[in-house]
Design an enzyme around this catalytic site. Structure first.
Site, PDB file in Angstrom:
ATOM      1  N   ASN A   9       0.705  -1.457  -0.006  1.00  0.00           N
ATOM      2  CA  ASN A   9       0.202   0.051   0.369  1.00  0.00           C
ATOM      3  C   ASN A   9       1.266   1.528  -0.284  1.00  0.00           C
ATOM      4  O   ASN A   9       1.681   1.367   1.427  1.00  0.00           O
ATOM      5  CB  ASN A   9      -0.723  -0.322   1.216  1.00  0.00           C
ATOM      6  CG  ASN A   9      -1.676   0.913   1.343  1.00  0.00           C
ATOM      7  OD1 ASN A   9      -1.301   2.085   0.732  1.00  0.00           O
ATOM      8  ND2 ASN A   9      -2.914   1.197   1.982  1.00  0.00           N
ATOM      9  N   LYS A  12       0.477   4.043   2.667  1.00  0.00           N
ATOM     10  CA  LYS A  12       0.539   4.129   3.974  1.00  0.00           C
ATOM     11  C   LYS A  12       2.409   3.341   4.211  1.00  0.00           C
ATOM     12  O   LYS A  12       2.932   4.017   5.022  1.00  0.00           O
ATOM     13  CB  LYS A  12      -0.046   1.995   4.481  1.00  0.00           C
ATOM     14  CG  LYS A  12      -0.439   1.180   5.448  1.00  0.00           C
ATOM     15  CD  LYS A  12      -0.220   0.107   5.669  1.00  0.00           C
ATOM     16  CE  LYS A  12      -1.205  -0.414   6.165  1.00  0.00           C
ATOM     17  NZ  LYS A  12      -1.432  -1.971   6.120  1.00  0.00           N
ATOM     18  N   ASP A  72      -0.037  -3.489  10.187  1.00  0.00           N
ATOM     19  CA  ASP A  72      -1.211  -4.669   9.941  1.00  0.00           C
ATOM     20  C   ASP A  72      -2.451  -3.601  10.748  1.00  0.00           C
ATOM     21  O   ASP A  72      -2.254  -3.045  11.684  1.00  0.00           O
ATOM     22  CB  ASP A  72      -2.093  -5.606  10.406  1.00  0.00           C
ATOM     23  CG  ASP A  72      -2.920  -6.169   9.541  1.00  0.00           C
ATOM     24  OD1 ASP A  72      -3.170  -6.677   8.356  1.00  0.00           O
ATOM     25  OD2 ASP A  72      -4.202  -6.819  10.156  1.00  0.00           O
ATOM     26  N   GLY A 168      -8.316   4.971   2.130  1.00  0.00           N
ATOM     27  CA  GLY A 168      -9.333   4.197   2.621  1.00  0.00           C
ATOM     28  C   GLY A 168     -10.297   5.055   3.197  1.00  0.00           C
ATOM     29  O   GLY A 168     -10.815   5.804   2.402  1.00  0.00           O
ATOM     30  N   TYR A 169     -10.568   4.690   4.361  1.00  0.00           N
ATOM     31  CA  TYR A 169     -11.574   5.509   5.183  1.00  0.00           C
ATOM     32  C   TYR A 169     -12.054   6.862   5.691  1.00  0.00           C
ATOM     33  O   TYR A 169     -12.145   7.695   6.468  1.00  0.00           O
ATOM     34  CB  TYR A 169     -12.212   4.660   6.634  1.00  0.00           C
ATOM     35  CG  TYR A 169     -12.430   2.984   5.949  1.00  0.00           C
ATOM     36  CD1 TYR A 169     -13.984   2.813   5.366  1.00  0.00           C
ATOM     37  CD2 TYR A 169     -11.725   2.132   5.748  1.00  0.00           C
ATOM     38  CE1 TYR A 169     -13.894   1.474   5.175  1.00  0.00           C
ATOM     39  CE2 TYR A 169     -11.755   0.767   5.602  1.00  0.00           C
ATOM     40  CZ  TYR A 169     -13.201   0.413   5.504  1.00  0.00           C
ATOM     41  OH  TYR A 169     -13.542  -0.381   4.549  1.00  0.00           O
ATOM     42  N   ASP A 170     -10.090   7.456   5.269  1.00  0.00           N
ATOM     43  CA  ASP A 170      -9.832   8.975   5.761  1.00  0.00           C
ATOM     44  C   ASP A 170     -11.220   9.876   5.787  1.00  0.00           C
ATOM     45  O   ASP A 170     -11.505  10.877   6.372  1.00  0.00           O
ATOM     46  CB  ASP A 170      -8.890   9.366   4.966  1.00  0.00           C
ATOM     47  CG  ASP A 170      -7.696   8.622   5.633  1.00  0.00           C
ATOM     48  OD1 ASP A 170      -7.651   8.018   7.205  1.00  0.00           O
ATOM     49  OD2 ASP A 170      -6.578   8.804   4.774  1.00  0.00           O
ATOM     50  N   LYS A 190      -2.594  14.282   9.961  1.00  0.00           N
ATOM     51  CA  LYS A 190      -2.521  12.843   9.901  1.00  0.00           C
ATOM     52  C   LYS A 190      -1.587  11.931  10.724  1.00  0.00           C
ATOM     53  O   LYS A 190      -1.851  11.498  12.241  1.00  0.00           O
ATOM     54  CB  LYS A 190      -2.655  12.811   9.113  1.00  0.00           C
ATOM     55  CG  LYS A 190      -3.948  10.639   8.548  1.00  0.00           C
ATOM     56  CD  LYS A 190      -3.831  10.775   7.521  1.00  0.00           C
ATOM     57  CE  LYS A 190      -4.277   8.626   8.367  1.00  0.00           C
ATOM     58  NZ  LYS A 190      -4.353   8.263   6.756  1.00  0.00           N
ATOM     59  N   HIS A 195      -2.855   6.290  14.213  1.00  0.00           N
ATOM     60  CA  HIS A 195      -2.239   5.261  15.031  1.00  0.00           C
ATOM     61  C   HIS A 195      -1.386   4.467  14.276  1.00  0.00           C
ATOM     62  O   HIS A 195      -1.024   3.871  15.349  1.00  0.00           O
ATOM     63  CB  HIS A 195      -3.953   4.177  14.601  1.00  0.00           C
ATOM     64  CG  HIS A 195      -4.579   4.375  12.967  1.00  0.00           C
ATOM     65  ND1 HIS A 195      -4.551   5.718  12.432  1.00  0.00           N
ATOM     66  CD2 HIS A 195      -4.583   3.949  11.626  1.00  0.00           C
ATOM     67  CE1 HIS A 195      -5.243   5.162  11.312  1.00  0.00           C
ATOM     68  NE2 HIS A 195      -4.440   4.475  10.929  1.00  0.00           N
TER      69      HIS A 195
HETATM   70  P1  IMP Z   1      -3.893  -3.990   5.790  1.00  0.00           P
HETATM   71  O1  IMP Z   1      -3.604  -3.354   4.803  1.00  0.00           O
HETATM   72  O2  IMP Z   1      -4.566  -5.242   5.264  1.00  0.00           O
HETATM   73  O3  IMP Z   1      -3.435  -3.774   6.891  1.00  0.00           O
HETATM   74  O4  IMP Z   1      -6.012  -3.389   5.287  1.00  0.00           O
HETATM   75  C1  IMP Z   1      -5.672  -2.188   6.399  1.00  0.00           C
HETATM   76  C2  IMP Z   1      -7.026  -0.727   5.537  1.00  0.00           C
HETATM   77  O5  IMP Z   1      -7.678  -0.319   6.370  1.00  0.00           O
HETATM   78  C3  IMP Z   1      -6.895   0.047   4.545  1.00  0.00           C
HETATM   79  O6  IMP Z   1      -7.259  -1.151   3.269  1.00  0.00           O
HETATM   80  C4  IMP Z   1      -7.699   1.124   4.869  1.00  0.00           C
HETATM   81  O7  IMP Z   1      -9.131   0.861   4.386  1.00  0.00           O
HETATM   82  C5  IMP Z   1      -8.399   0.594   6.626  1.00  0.00           C
HETATM   83  N1  IMP Z   1      -6.756   1.839   6.448  1.00  0.00           N
HETATM   84  C6  IMP Z   1      -5.898   1.200   7.738  1.00  0.00           C
HETATM   85  N2  IMP Z   1      -5.089   2.731   7.690  1.00  0.00           N
HETATM   86  C7  IMP Z   1      -6.054   3.721   7.503  1.00  0.00           C
HETATM   87  C8  IMP Z   1      -5.961   5.101   7.359  1.00  0.00           C
HETATM   88  O8  IMP Z   1      -4.979   5.685   7.752  1.00  0.00           O
HETATM   89  N3  IMP Z   1      -6.978   5.830   6.364  1.00  0.00           N
HETATM   90  C9  IMP Z   1      -7.996   5.074   6.338  1.00  0.00           C
HETATM   91  N4  IMP Z   1      -7.940   4.183   6.060  1.00  0.00           N
HETATM   92  C10 IMP Z   1      -7.046   2.809   6.776  1.00  0.00           C
END
Ligand code: IMP
Length: 208
Positions: A9, A12, A72, A168-170, A190, A195
């Site tokens: 990502n 991220k 994660d 994501g959900y920002d 941010k 988190h």
């Molecule tokens: P992971 O890559 O499996 O950890 O999935 C993380 C998912 O959680 C992302 O695809 C987003 O949908 C959501 N997410 C995690 N961190 C954030 C953030 O900082 N902002 C918005 N969405 C987030």
């Protein structure tokens, strides 16, 4: 101290690079990119799966010079029984949360589809917002030892898309103490409350 980060990502990875004042390298610069099936039942379990997979793939001579890291994360929405949680990235593709097969086979969905699913679920309940929190678990392998830390960001999700920053959900998440969504706030803001920022700050203490 140099880090190899397992993340596909880009948003991220950029946030993590921005937050850590250390050299952060992306894993695909060292090995061919690969996927990990995230089938653990907790954020910590999935973060550990990812960092262990990275350890297995990297050549031994590289391992001794670097700290390995994965992360994660997801969002838990109070009015939606704390969903989507560990399934945040595939939320829109899960039709039945009681069906393990359906959950395990679901692929990641686009950010806009995930956002629209949350909005639909809030609207179905005739509510415009809900308390929610983001959670991040950072896992590290340093000197063959696995270390994990967690960070949280509390706020609320709303049934309106505000702004287009972040990922994501920002755009539907308003952190406590703010009037604007993470989709509207500057990325530096941010990165100073998120988190991930909190989990990484704790990790910095453990690895220094
Ligand atoms: P992971 O890559 O499996 O950890 O999935 C993380 C998912 O959680 C992302 O695809 C987003 O949908 C959501 N997410 C995690 N961190 C954030 C953030 O900082 N902002 C918005 N969405 C987030």
């Amino acid at each position: 101290m140099k880090i190899i980060l397992f993340s596909k990502n880009k948003h991220k990875a950029r946030e993590i690079q921005n937050i850590l004042d250390l050299e952060v390298n992306i894993f695909s610069d060292f090995v061919e990119s690969f996927d990990v099936i995230e089938n653990a039942t907790t954020f910590k379990g999935n973060a550990i799966l990812k960092v262990k997979a990275l350890q297995e793939r990297l050549p031994k001579e590289i391992l001794k010079d670097y700290i390995l890291m994965s992360e994660d994360s997801g969002i838990c929405i109070e009015e939606l029984d704390y969903k989507p949680g560990i399934y945040s990235s595939r939320y829109a593709n899960i039709n039945d949360f009681n069906n393990k097969e359906n959950i395990n086979n679901a692929k990641d969905a686009s950010d806009i589809d995930n956002i629209n699913k949350v909005i639909k679920e809030l609207n179905n309940k005739n509510i415009t917002s809900s308390n929610a929190y983001f959670i991040s678990c950072v896992a590290v392998i340093k000197n063959k030892q696995i270390l994990t830390t967690h960070g949280f960001l509390s706020g609320k999700v709303i049934n309106k898309i505000l702004g287009n920053r972040g990922f994501g959900y920002d755009p539907i998440f308003i952190p406590n103490g703010f009037e604007k969504s993470l989709g509207e706030l500057d990325s530096d803001i941010k990165d100073s409350i998120s988190h991930r920022f909190r989990a990484l700050n704790l990790m910095k203490i453990l690895i220094r």
